[in-house]
Design an enzyme around this catalytic site. Structure first.
Site, PDB file in Angstrom:
ATOM      1  N   GLU A 355      45.537  28.995  74.754  1.00  0.00           N
ATOM      2  CA  GLU A 355      44.103  29.200  74.503  1.00  0.00           C
ATOM      3  C   GLU A 355      43.634  28.792  73.111  1.00  0.00           C
ATOM      4  O   GLU A 355      43.023  29.590  72.386  1.00  0.00           O
ATOM      5  CB  GLU A 355      43.748  30.675  74.792  1.00  0.00           C
ATOM      6  CG  GLU A 355      44.109  31.076  76.214  1.00  0.00           C
ATOM      7  CD  GLU A 355      43.774  32.528  76.564  1.00  0.00           C
ATOM      8  OE1 GLU A 355      43.455  33.300  75.652  1.00  0.00           O
ATOM      9  OE2 GLU A 355      43.841  32.863  77.751  1.00  0.00           O
ATOM     10  N   ASN A 405      48.203  25.692  77.269  1.00  0.00           N
ATOM     11  CA  ASN A 405      47.605  26.441  78.369  1.00  0.00           C
ATOM     12  C   ASN A 405      46.193  26.882  77.972  1.00  0.00           C
ATOM     13  O   ASN A 405      45.987  27.390  76.878  1.00  0.00           O
ATOM     14  CB  ASN A 405      48.502  27.663  78.639  1.00  0.00           C
ATOM     15  CG  ASN A 405      48.159  28.391  79.919  1.00  0.00           C
ATOM     16  OD1 ASN A 405      47.914  27.761  80.955  1.00  0.00           O
ATOM     17  ND2 ASN A 405      48.145  29.711  79.876  1.00  0.00           N
ATOM     18  N   HIS A 441      41.169  31.080  85.961  1.00  0.00           N
ATOM     19  CA  HIS A 441      40.639  32.428  86.203  1.00  0.00           C
ATOM     20  C   HIS A 441      39.207  32.284  86.683  1.00  0.00           C
ATOM     21  O   HIS A 441      38.418  31.553  86.090  1.00  0.00           O
ATOM     22  CB  HIS A 441      40.638  33.253  84.907  1.00  0.00           C
ATOM     23  CG  HIS A 441      42.006  33.638  84.447  1.00  0.00           C
ATOM     24  ND1 HIS A 441      42.794  34.530  85.127  1.00  0.00           N
ATOM     25  CD2 HIS A 441      42.724  33.245  83.370  1.00  0.00           C
ATOM     26  CE1 HIS A 441      43.947  34.684  84.484  1.00  0.00           C
ATOM     27  NE2 HIS A 441      43.940  33.907  83.420  1.00  0.00           N
ATOM     28  N   GLU A 472      47.262  30.287  86.075  1.00  0.00           N
ATOM     29  CA  GLU A 472      46.957  31.732  86.077  1.00  0.00           C
ATOM     30  C   GLU A 472      45.864  32.073  87.078  1.00  0.00           C
ATOM     31  O   GLU A 472      45.006  32.905  86.810  1.00  0.00           O
ATOM     32  CB  GLU A 472      46.509  32.191  84.677  1.00  0.00           C
ATOM     33  CG  GLU A 472      47.457  31.841  83.566  1.00  0.00           C
ATOM     34  CD  GLU A 472      47.130  32.523  82.234  1.00  0.00           C
ATOM     35  OE1 GLU A 472      46.148  33.285  82.182  1.00  0.00           O
ATOM     36  OE2 GLU A 472      47.876  32.293  81.281  1.00  0.00           O
ATOM     37  N   ASP A 474      43.262  33.490  89.563  1.00  0.00           N
ATOM     38  CA  ASP A 474      42.824  34.681  90.303  1.00  0.00           C
ATOM     39  C   ASP A 474      41.329  34.525  90.515  1.00  0.00           C
ATOM     40  O   ASP A 474      40.644  33.838  89.755  1.00  0.00           O
ATOM     41  CB  ASP A 474      43.196  36.001  89.608  1.00  0.00           C
ATOM     42  CG  ASP A 474      42.805  36.076  88.135  1.00  0.00           C
ATOM     43  OD1 ASP A 474      42.096  35.175  87.648  1.00  0.00           O
ATOM     44  OD2 ASP A 474      43.214  37.043  87.466  1.00  0.00           O
TER      45      ASP A 474
HETATM   46  C1  XIL Z   1      46.614  39.180  80.185  1.00  0.00           C
HETATM   47  C2  XIL Z   1      47.458  40.134  80.974  1.00  0.00           C
HETATM   48  O1  XIL Z   1      47.311  39.921  82.339  1.00  0.00           O
HETATM   49  C3  XIL Z   1      47.152  41.548  80.598  1.00  0.00           C
HETATM   50  O2  XIL Z   1      47.983  42.457  81.265  1.00  0.00           O
HETATM   51  C4  XIL Z   1      47.318  41.674  79.105  1.00  0.00           C
HETATM   52  O3  XIL Z   1      47.090  42.978  78.682  1.00  0.00           O
HETATM   53  C5  XIL Z   1      46.445  40.703  78.371  1.00  0.00           C
HETATM   54  O4  XIL Z   1      46.733  39.408  78.813  1.00  0.00           O
HETATM   55  N1  XIL Z   1      45.052  34.374  79.670  1.00  0.00           N
HETATM   56  C6  XIL Z   1      46.392  34.416  79.400  1.00  0.00           C
HETATM   57  C7  XIL Z   1      47.170  35.616  79.785  1.00  0.00           C
HETATM   58  O5  XIL Z   1      46.977  33.438  78.943  1.00  0.00           O
HETATM   59  O6  XIL Z   1      48.237  35.852  78.920  1.00  0.00           O
HETATM   60  C8  XIL Z   1      46.293  36.829  79.881  1.00  0.00           C
HETATM   61  O7  XIL Z   1      47.073  37.890  80.409  1.00  0.00           O
HETATM   62  C9  XIL Z   1      45.084  36.566  80.752  1.00  0.00           C
HETATM   63  C10 XIL Z   1      44.253  35.462  80.167  1.00  0.00           C
END
Ligand code: XIL
Length: 551
Positions: A355, A405, A441, A472, A474
């Site tokens: 990020e 990422n 996401h 990632e 969802d």
């Molecule tokens: C999130 C996790 O799912 C949580 O449990 C944690 O507390 C915070 O991080 N982008 C990412 C992940 O790269 O590492 C993040 O994960 C979600 C957003």
């Protein structure tokens, strides 16, 4: 023994005999059980040495820090159906806190906090026995009481749970009682911790049933899971160009929830550690490393023929306070050396930088080239931190594929343009970057991006010689929108299946039961509706859509 009406009527001869006979022998919870995979602990000839970790979970902005003491997930657990006693001999106890914790479940790590199960913590601090009780309804203890005085050196601490009362003993003398709101309903797990400046040795830990009640000791379950007749991983492997199909996994439910474990190993051939590899979990103090929970995920992957996509080395979040305050090049190198070095040969890929792009429009026109100015790594090194991180990771683990990422780059716009330009600059400078992870996401309707837009980005990166993955995914919806959820997930999976440079497709978790979109306004948090399996571990339309997309 508890006087239960039904139990009384059913008293058998053996029960009567054990009532009258000598107390049952105590079970040893150390000898023959696993304490070698327990963070902060060292198994020594005289017992298990507990060292201070000060492990904490910070808020998103890096402040605060909820205590995150380790639980011995791979160690012994106790099944006490009735009354019981647990006795610990703690040695080398000084003024600093020495803590043994009995958990009625495992803590689940959610966004920036951990959900505390019901538990009982026995501590010796400042000469007193300090008892804290969590009731499962809050992350703060419901009760904390201190008893006795002059306790130090070698201290025998005992709790007896009889009926609705806990009684506490220090060096054989009863020092106090507390009401037991029924906090141990199934298994009892063990954890231990030491206050910074202290440290102590668990010389012995034993348990026995009280008043003839039964108690059994169990060890961690086998990690290898049965192969399923049909599954995402089987279909993905059977594609003309196989891709990896993954999920972000967490160590705690893997050891505590058989249904979760079976799906994790049966359905996926790749895993991403959801939190267990992040800096605040693996390097809680400068130079103090806790790889145990991460190692457990690696062991699970190995037992089930899964690849590990490691996550993440350099990020602006999940940093322990000391690291945020010392985000120098040396700190970054030391972290990469230790962490990528530890997992070398065991992980297939790394998210080296996570990020890096800014959320503020201004950063796309003010000379930052879209990079996130509040990242402590950017603050200390500028854009160069990205080059240095990739170069270092490649030096440490030349066999691992290295990814950058990012979220929100599936859509067209300044964020994608700036990310593309960044990757182009990195390639021009010869930085060893293999791929880009598109998080995907979709937390709200506005996050949904046509699959073809994403495809165009995949193709543009392919032209630079850079692979991609869906890292990632969802899709948070209301329960009436499961069709949308299925279509969104399947749409991206189809692009990944079709584009030759897309190597894997991973969802951020796989069941809403432990999903990171849970609403943490309540306790326990209300699950979000975002993943292919619901909170009862039942597959949704999204799962069927994924299966069909894989052919
Ligand atoms: C999130 C996790 O799912 C949580 O449990 C944690 O507390 C915070 O991080 N982008 C990412 C992940 O790269 O590492 C993040 O994960 C979600 C957003």
């Amino acid at each position: 023994m508890k006087l239960r009406a039904a139990g009384l009527a059913l008293l058998t001869l053996t029960a009567v005999v054990s009532l009258a006979g000598p107390a049952a022998a105590a079970d040893d919870l150390i000898a023959g059980h696993d304490w070698s995979h327990f963070a902060g602990a060292k198994v020594q000839p005289d017992g298990v040495r507990i060292t201070p970790l000060d492990r904490r979970i910070v808020d998103v902005n890096g402040t605060g820090g909820q205590a995150d003491p380790p639980v011995n997930l791979r160690g012994p657990r106790l099944k006490a159906d009735g009354d019981f006693r647990v006795t610990a001999v703690m040695d080398g106890v000084g003024d600093k806190g020495a803590y043994l914790q009995l958990y009625g479940g495992v803590p689940i790590i959610y966004d920036e906090w951990r959900q505390e199960p019901a538990s009982l913590r026995l501590g010796v601090k400042g000469g007193k026995l300090t008892v804290s009780l969590w009731n499962g309804g809050s992350d703060k203890p419901a009760t904390t009481k201190s008893y006795g005085s002059g306790l130090s050196g070698r201290v025998t601490v005992e709790v007896r749970g009889v009926g609705q009362t806990f009684s506490f003993y220090a060096n054989g003398a009863k020092v106090g009682t507390l009401g037991n709101p029924g906090i141990f309903k199934g298994l009892i797990w063990f954890g231990a911790d030491a206050e910074v400046g202290g440290g102590w040795t668990l010389v012995s830990l034993t348990a026995q049933g009280e008043g003839g009640d039964n108690l059994t000791v169990a060890d961690a379950p086998a990690l290898a899971q049965p192969v399923l007749a049909d599954s995402l991983r089987r279909r993905a492997a059977a594609l003309p160009r196989p891709i990896d199909i993954g999920a972000a996994l967490a160590s705690a439910p893997l050891f505590a929830d058989a249904g979760y474990r079976a799906l994790a190993g049966g359905q996926f051939d790749m895993l991403t550690p959801e939190n267990d590899f992040k800096p605040q979990f693996v390097q809680p103090r400068k130079g103090v490393f806790t790889f145990e929970d991460g190692d457990a995920l690696v062991a699970f992957a190995q037992a089930n023929g899964m690849k590990v996509h490691a996550h993440t080395l350099v990020w602006h979040e999940a940093l322990p306070a000391w690291m945020r305050q010392n985000a120098t090049k040396q700190t970054m190198f030391d972290h990469i050396d230790a962490v990528a070095g530890h997992f070398k040969g065991k992980v297939a890929e790394w998210d080296v930088v996570n990020e890096p792009m800014s959320d503020e429009d201004a950063d796309y026109t003010n000379g930052h080239q879209g990079l996130r100015p509040e990242s402590p790594w950017f603050k200390s090194m500028g854009e160069q931190y990205i080059d240095l991180a990739f170069q270092r990771a490649h030096q440490v683990d030349p066999g691992a594929k290295l990814f950058l990422n990012e979220y929100g780059a599936e859509a067209n716009g300044e964020r994608w343009d700036a990310l593309y330009n960044l990757v182009k600059r990195l390639k021009q400078r010869g930085v060893p970057i293999d791929g880009v992870g598109f998080q995907n996401h979709e937390y709200e309707a506005g996050d949904r991006v046509p699959a073809e837009t994403f495809r165009a980005h995949v193709k543009k990166l392919a032209a630079l010689g850079v692979e991609v993955r869906v890292s990632e995914m969802d899709v948070l919806v209301s329960s009436s929108q499961r069709k949308i959820q299925a279509d969104e997930i399947a749409g991206k999976l189809k692009v990944c299946r079709e584009e030759p440079t897309c190597t894997s497709f991973t969802t951020w978790g796989f069941t809403d039961k432990y999903g990171s979109t849970a609403d943490v306004g309540s306790y326990p948090p209300a699950p979000g509706d975002a993943l292919p399996w619901d909170s009862a571990l039942k597959p949704k339309q999204a799962y069927t859509a994924m299966l069909n997309t894989l052919g």
